[in-house]
Design a protein around this motif. Structure first.
Motif, PDB file in Angstrom:
ATOM      1  N   GLY A 173       0.826  -1.205   0.000  1.00 22.17           N
ATOM      2  CA  GLY A 173       0.000   0.000   0.000  1.00 22.17           C
ATOM      3  C   GLY A 173       0.857   1.250   0.000  1.00 22.17           C
ATOM      4  N   GLY A 211       0.067   4.447   0.276  1.00 17.38           N
ATOM      5  CA  GLY A 211      -0.627   5.637   0.767  1.00 17.38           C
ATOM      6  C   GLY A 211       0.219   6.277   1.854  1.00 17.38           C
ATOM      7  N   VAL A 212      -0.436   6.976   2.765  1.00 15.69           N
ATOM      8  CA  VAL A 212       0.321   7.730   3.766  1.00 15.69           C
ATOM      9  C   VAL A 212       1.185   6.810   4.624  1.00 15.69           C
ATOM     10  N   GLY A 213       0.575   5.773   5.194  1.00 14.40           N
ATOM     11  CA  GLY A 213       1.325   4.896   6.082  1.00 14.40           C
ATOM     12  C   GLY A 213       2.444   4.176   5.347  1.00 14.40           C
ATOM     13  N   GLU A 218       2.072  -1.121  -4.721  1.00 11.78           N
ATOM     14  CA  GLU A 218       0.886  -0.264  -4.755  1.00 11.78           C
ATOM     15  C   GLU A 218       0.118  -0.557  -6.040  1.00 11.78           C
ATOM     16  N   SER A 219      -1.204  -0.692  -5.922  1.00 14.82           N
ATOM     17  CA  SER A 219      -2.033  -1.019  -7.090  1.00 14.82           C
ATOM     18  C   SER A 219      -2.039   0.089  -8.140  1.00 14.82           C
ATOM     19  N   TYR A 264      -0.474   8.305  -6.405  1.00 11.66           N
ATOM     20  CA  TYR A 264      -1.322   8.457  -5.215  1.00 11.66           C
ATOM     21  C   TYR A 264      -2.155   9.724  -5.351  1.00 11.66           C
ATOM     22  N   CYS A 276      -6.738  11.858  -0.315  1.00  9.42           N
ATOM     23  CA  CYS A 276      -8.080  12.235   0.149  1.00  9.42           C
ATOM     24  C   CYS A 276      -8.024  13.582   0.850  1.00  9.42           C
ATOM     25  N   VAL A 316      -1.547  -6.687  -4.093  1.00 11.75           N
ATOM     26  CA  VAL A 316      -1.194  -7.814  -3.225  1.00 11.75           C
ATOM     27  C   VAL A 316      -2.474  -8.593  -2.907  1.00 11.75           C
ATOM     28  N   SER A 359      -0.408  -1.188   4.897  1.00  9.08           N
ATOM     29  CA  SER A 359      -1.168   0.048   5.126  1.00  9.08           C
ATOM     30  C   SER A 359      -2.142   0.266   3.977  1.00  9.08           C
ATOM     31  N   ASP A 410      -5.271   3.691   8.622  1.00  7.64           N
ATOM     32  CA  ASP A 410      -6.710   3.501   8.773  1.00  7.64           C
ATOM     33  C   ASP A 410      -7.080   2.064   9.107  1.00  7.64           C
ATOM     34  N   SER A 426      -6.475   9.163  10.462  1.00 10.58           N
ATOM     35  CA  SER A 426      -6.123  10.366   9.711  1.00 10.58           C
ATOM     36  C   SER A 426      -4.773  10.171   9.043  1.00 10.58           C
ATOM     37  N   ALA A 427      -4.481  11.050   8.100  1.00 15.27           N
ATOM     38  CA  ALA A 427      -3.192  10.996   7.412  1.00 15.27           C
ATOM     39  C   ALA A 427      -2.062  11.277   8.395  1.00 15.27           C
ATOM     40  N   TYR A 428      -2.272  12.258   9.264  1.00 11.55           N
ATOM     41  CA  TYR A 428      -1.212  12.584  10.215  1.00 11.55           C
ATOM     42  C   TYR A 428      -0.922  11.388  11.116  1.00 11.55           C
ATOM     43  N   TRP A 437       0.389  22.491   5.766  1.00 10.64           N
ATOM     44  CA  TRP A 437       0.438  21.123   6.288  1.00 10.64           C
ATOM     45  C   TRP A 437       0.397  20.134   5.123  1.00 10.64           C
TER      46      TRP A 437
HETATM   47  C1  LIG Z   1     -12.414  13.649   2.279  1.00  6.40           C
HETATM   48  C2  LIG Z   1     -11.253  13.275   3.161  1.00  6.40           C
HETATM   49  C3  LIG Z   1     -10.486  14.280   3.754  1.00  6.40           C
HETATM   50  C4  LIG Z   1      -9.412  13.963   4.575  1.00  6.40           C
HETATM   51  N1  LIG Z   1      -8.704  14.974   5.161  1.00  6.40           N
HETATM   52  C5  LIG Z   1      -7.686  14.684   6.011  1.00  6.40           C
HETATM   53  C6  LIG Z   1      -6.960  15.731   6.646  1.00  6.40           C
HETATM   54  O1  LIG Z   1      -7.204  16.921   6.431  1.00  6.40           O
HETATM   55  N2  LIG Z   1      -5.962  15.387   7.509  1.00  6.40           N
HETATM   56  C7  LIG Z   1      -5.644  14.098   7.766  1.00  6.40           C
HETATM   57  O2  LIG Z   1      -4.725  13.859   8.553  1.00  6.40           O
HETATM   58  N3  LIG Z   1      -6.322  13.077   7.163  1.00  6.40           N
HETATM   59  C8  LIG Z   1      -7.324  13.336   6.304  1.00  6.40           C
HETATM   60  N4  LIG Z   1      -8.019  12.304   5.686  1.00  6.40           N
HETATM   61  C9  LIG Z   1      -7.706  10.909   6.046  1.00  6.40           C
HETATM   62  C10 LIG Z   1      -6.542  10.294   5.247  1.00  6.40           C
HETATM   63  O3  LIG Z   1      -6.779  10.362   3.875  1.00  6.40           O
HETATM   64  C11 LIG Z   1      -6.335   8.835   5.656  1.00  6.40           C
HETATM   65  O4  LIG Z   1      -6.456   8.675   7.049  1.00  6.40           O
HETATM   66  C12 LIG Z   1      -4.955   8.340   5.195  1.00  6.40           C
HETATM   67  O5  LIG Z   1      -4.893   8.371   3.797  1.00  6.40           O
HETATM   68  C13 LIG Z   1      -4.649   6.957   5.755  1.00  6.40           C
HETATM   69  O6  LIG Z   1      -3.464   6.427   5.224  1.00  6.40           O
HETATM   70  P1  LIG Z   1      -3.342   4.853   4.950  1.00  6.40           P
HETATM   71  O7  LIG Z   1      -1.918   4.604   4.626  1.00  6.40           O
HETATM   72  O8  LIG Z   1      -3.968   4.103   6.058  1.00  6.40           O
HETATM   73  O9  LIG Z   1      -4.263   4.598   3.691  1.00  6.40           O
HETATM   74  P2  LIG Z   1      -4.298   5.295   2.265  1.00  6.40           P
HETATM   75  O10 LIG Z   1      -3.617   6.603   2.265  1.00  6.40           O
HETATM   76  O11 LIG Z   1      -5.707   5.229   1.818  1.00  6.40           O
HETATM   77  O12 LIG Z   1      -3.409   4.347   1.351  1.00  6.40           O
HETATM   78  C14 LIG Z   1      -3.733   3.010   1.064  1.00  6.40           C
HETATM   79  C15 LIG Z   1      -3.044   2.620  -0.235  1.00  6.40           C
HETATM   80  O13 LIG Z   1      -2.948   1.209  -0.322  1.00  6.40           O
HETATM   81  C16 LIG Z   1      -3.235   0.792  -1.630  1.00  6.40           C
HETATM   82  N5  LIG Z   1      -3.671  -0.598  -1.531  1.00  6.40           N
HETATM   83  C17 LIG Z   1      -4.727  -1.091  -0.820  1.00  6.40           C
HETATM   84  N6  LIG Z   1      -4.783  -2.430  -0.928  1.00  6.40           N
HETATM   85  C18 LIG Z   1      -3.745  -2.799  -1.711  1.00  6.40           C
HETATM   86  C19 LIG Z   1      -3.269  -4.056  -2.188  1.00  6.40           C
HETATM   87  N7  LIG Z   1      -3.894  -5.185  -1.861  1.00  6.40           N
HETATM   88  N8  LIG Z   1      -2.168  -4.074  -2.963  1.00  6.40           N
HETATM   89  C20 LIG Z   1      -1.533  -2.937  -3.308  1.00  6.40           C
HETATM   90  N9  LIG Z   1      -1.939  -1.720  -2.889  1.00  6.40           N
HETATM   91  C21 LIG Z   1      -3.025  -1.662  -2.099  1.00  6.40           C
HETATM   92  C22 LIG Z   1      -4.288   1.758  -2.090  1.00  6.40           C
HETATM   93  O14 LIG Z   1      -4.360   1.833  -3.499  1.00  6.40           O
HETATM   94  C23 LIG Z   1      -3.804   3.080  -1.459  1.00  6.40           C
HETATM   95  O15 LIG Z   1      -2.930   3.778  -2.316  1.00  6.40           O
HETATM   96  C24 LIG Z   1      -9.090  12.603   4.828  1.00  6.40           C
HETATM   97  C25 LIG Z   1      -9.846  11.602   4.210  1.00  6.40           C
HETATM   98  C26 LIG Z   1     -10.925  11.922   3.405  1.00  6.40           C
HETATM   99  C27 LIG Z   1     -11.722  10.835   2.752  1.00  6.40           C
END
Ligand SMILES: Cc1cc2nc3c(=O)[nH]c(=O)nc-3n(C[C@H](O)[C@H](O)[C@H](O)COP(=O)(O)OP(=O)(O)OC[C@H]3O[C@@H](n4cnc5c(N)ncnc54)[C@H](O)[C@@H]3O)c2cc1C
Lengths: 202, 431
Positions: free
Chosen positions: B39, B41-43, B64-65, B69, B72, B107, B133, B324, B334-336, B421
């Motif tokens: 994944g 994304g942020v994490g 990453e799929s 990126y 959100c 994955v 993540s 998440d 959250s992203a942070y 930020w």
């Molecule tokens: C409208 C909105 C506004 C937001 N605003 C804020 C904000 O202002 N501040 C803040 O801190 N947070 C904010 N967030 C929250 C933030 O976007 C998430 O909490 C954050 O992205 C979590 O990171 P993550 O790594 O858990 O997941 P994600 O960032 O969602 O990343 C997951 C990644 O994994 C990939 N993936 C998933 N499964 C697979 C697989 N099997 N194989 C390969 N790749 C895979 C996905 O394609 C994706 O790229 C907001 C969210 C939304 C919806």
């Protein structure tokens, strides 16, 4: 006093060394408090990796003088600076932890980014700086014990000056008099000129 | 301050001395360790970058799929027209520059015994540690009549930024002058607790200028929400909240806001008390961990339990679940939070490779919301581990939300802080 501090410091240093060696000799020792590095890493979401901010409202804190860092955090902790998110964050840390973070950031390389600025104002600001600010903010405001002005993000500098002028941040010694004098000399242009001067530096 | 300066020197000298005598073990261990990150994304990105930063000898593969990126965070500003989706989209070259191998693959399984990640393309990649993540998945079926196809084609959730975000924006632009937008807000826990309310605010910002007779109704599965008092302050000031002409209405669960069914053809929602019909309907469904968390047996219920000191899965050793998908209360999704957790996991993985105990973790969350022109608000917290209860707790006396009734200057600054930020968190995760 200074001597006592030094003794304590050396003592601590020795302790750290012993602890580090112990940790290597005896694996799986009890876990330690978060390191200065680990605490500093949590700041990067807003201040950029290792404090090299790429967001214009957030000051670069890489290469910051450690004393300035600790002073700023303590002022935030005591609500002596205009309320931003930092007041709420600073309250989580002890003096010792603030020093650890101060050291981390002090040892990071400051990276500056070009900023759009008004060259005419910057020119005027350079003259104002030379006359009113250089004495404390040496070498055009390069990082030092009076903070980092040269190349600092301009919106952040604007906020800071607003806060000083509006009584929302305590003036360092002599600064109010100097700023008043700069405003006396250049009027409304004084602050924008200074900010543009600092922002123009690379 | 010379005092402090001296100390670092002494520390550095101490560390060097320690290395001189005892610096061999990691070399003796031989082959480079490999971490596979699932994944991007942020994490995932943050973990990959910080693993290499902490120990450049570790080989890191990020899977990453998607080719890029799309964040959100800040995507609600696409709905007001303040920014484009393109401005939220970032490639992975920055991470490649840190020596990270980035594969575009999905994955499909993780074998914790053989320590192997399997991709849809048929690859099997060995790991010494695996970071997962994957973000969230949706509980389809929670609202009768609402499924993935309906979401893609007609009634977007737009809770993963991408084509659905654009669809929602287009629908809002196309709706009639006095149109009605309905946002269905999910039950806890879900990604970005203040997000649905920032979304209502950003749609209101657009309507205020372009469709002032429009109405936005939030139908909520809850009776309270994040930063509620501050949102209401902002809505009152900017959008006439509480008056007959308010652009925004909020209907709590107790007030009949919980939604049971959707008729997509008429865009009608069935609540417990009454029906609601909208010109544009945005349903944010209840959530759970992303699909791979279920496929890899990392969940207990809807989310992934972890050791809060390291973010290692409580179900399978050697797998670290971040962001998440993890069960990390009291940190929000959250992203942070994901960014902060990733650094704790990276440090724990590096410590583990060196046969050391990880330090106590430290976490931060800050979250800005842009309520409207010159009106930003925030929430912040610094967290520590309570080892006895395996919970993450906010450090007493710190954190909290922006002050009530702050000066216009402060509210305005918080908007610019939000945007800065955004730049810095993207920088920290992928540049
Ligand atoms: C409208 C909105 C506004 C937001 N605003 C804020 C904000 O202002 N501040 C803040 O801190 N947070 C904010 N967030 C929250 C933030 O976007 C998430 O909490 C954050 O992205 C979590 O990171 P993550 O790594 O858990 O997941 P994600 O960032 O969602 O990343 C997951 C990644 O994994 C990939 N993936 C998933 N499964 C697979 C697989 N099997 N194989 C390969 N790749 C895979 C996905 O394609 C994706 O790229 C907001 C969210 C939304 C919806």
């Amino acid at each position: 006093m200074e001597n006592m501090k030094r003794d304590k410091t050396v003592h601590r240093g020795v302790c750290h060394l012993l602890l580090a060696m112990l940790a290597l000799v005896l694996p799986a020792a009890v876990s330690a408090e978060p390191s200065g590095q680990a605490m500093s890493f949590t700041c990067a979401g807003c201040h950029g990796t290792d404090g090299a901010s790429v967001g214009p409202s957030m000051p670069a804190i890489a290469g910051m003088d450690p004393e300035v860092f600790v002073d700023a955090m303590q002022a935030y902790r005591q609500d002596e600076r205009n309320a931003s998110i930092m007041n709420r964050i600073a309250k989580a840390y002890t003096d010792e932890q603030l020093k650890e973070m101060a050291w981390f950031f002090a040892s990071q390389r400051l990276r500056l980014f070009p900023q759009p600025h008004d060259p005419v104002l910057a020119e005027q600001g350079a003259r104002l700086h030379e006359e009113y600010c250089e004495k404390c903010h040496e070498k055009g405001g390069r990082p030092g014990d009076a903070g980092t002005l040269a190349g600092q993000w301009m919106p952040y500098l604007h906020y800071s000056m607003e806060d000083f002028i509006n009584g929302k941040r305590k003036w360092p010694r002599k600064m109010q008099r100097k700023v008043d004098a700069a405003i006396e000399a250049a009027g409304d242009k004084a602050i924008p000129a200074l900010v543009n001067y600092y922002g123009s530096q690379q | 301050m010379t005092n402090l300066k001296r100390r670092t020197f002494i520390r550095a000298a101490g560390a060097a001395a320690a290395l001189g005598t005892l610096g061999f073990p990691s070399l003796v261990l031989g082959a480079a360790r490999r971490v596979v990150v699932v994944g991007g994304g942020v994490g995932g990105c943050t973990a990959a970058k910080y693993l290499r930063k902490l120990d450049p000898s570790i080989a890191v593969t990020l899977i990453e799929s998607k080719p890029a990126y799309t964040s959100c965070f800040m995507s609600n500003e696409v709905l007001s027209g303040e920014r484009t989706l393109q401005s939220l989209t970032f490639g992975y070259d920055g991470l490649r520059g840190h020596g990270i191998e980035v594969l575009q693959e999905t994955v499909v399984g993780i074998d914790p015994e053989r320590r192997q990640v399997k991709t849809a393309g048929g690859r099997a990649i060995d790991y010494d540690a695996c970071v997962v993540s994957p973000g969230i998945g949706f509980k389809w079926g929670a609202i009768e009549g609402y499924d993935e196809q309906v979401a893609n084609e007609a009634i977007p959730h737009a809770w993963n930024a991408g084509p659905q975000t654009q669809l929602l924006r287009d629908q809002i632009e196309a709706m009639p002058e006095g149109g009605h937008v309905i946002i269905v807000a999910p039950p806890d826990p879900f990604k970005c607790p203040p997000g649905p309310y920032e979304r209502a605010s950003q749609i209101a910002l657009y309507c205020k200028h372009h469709k002032p007779r429009a109405k936005i109704t939030i139908l909520d599965a809850k009776d309270a929400f994040s930063k509620q008092a501050l949102y209401i302050e902002g809505w009152t000031k900017l959008y006439g909240y509480g008056t007959d002409n308010s652009l925004i209405q909020w209907v709590s669960a107790a007030g009949g806001g919980a939604v049971e069914a959707l008729d997509p053809s008429t865009r009608t929602l069935t609540g417990l008390v009454e029906e609601f019909q909208g010109d544009v309907v945005n349903i944010i469904p209840p959530q759970k961990a992303g699909a791979i968390a279920f496929a890899a047996d990392l969940v207990d219920g809807d989310w992934c339990p972890v050791n809060k000191r390291t973010f290692e899965s409580s179900r399978h050793k050697g797998i670290y679940v971040l962001g998440d998908a993890s069960s990390a209360a009291t940190m929000p999704k959250s992203a942070y939070a994901a960014n902060s957790q990733a650094k704790v996991a990276a440090a724990a993985i590096v410590a583990g490779f060196q046969g050391k105990e990880p330090d106590d973790p430290t976490f931060v969350n800050t979250c800005y919301s842009v309520v409207g022109e010159d009106f930003g608000i925030s929430v912040a917290a610094v967290y520590r581990l309570n080892a006895e209860t395996n919970t993450i707790e906010s450090i007493p006396g710190s954190g909290g939300v922006s002050p009530a009734n702050a000066s216009p200057e402060i509210r305005k600054r918080e908007v610019s802080y939000a945007h800065s930020w955004f730049k810095n968190v993207i920088n920290d995760m992928m540049e």
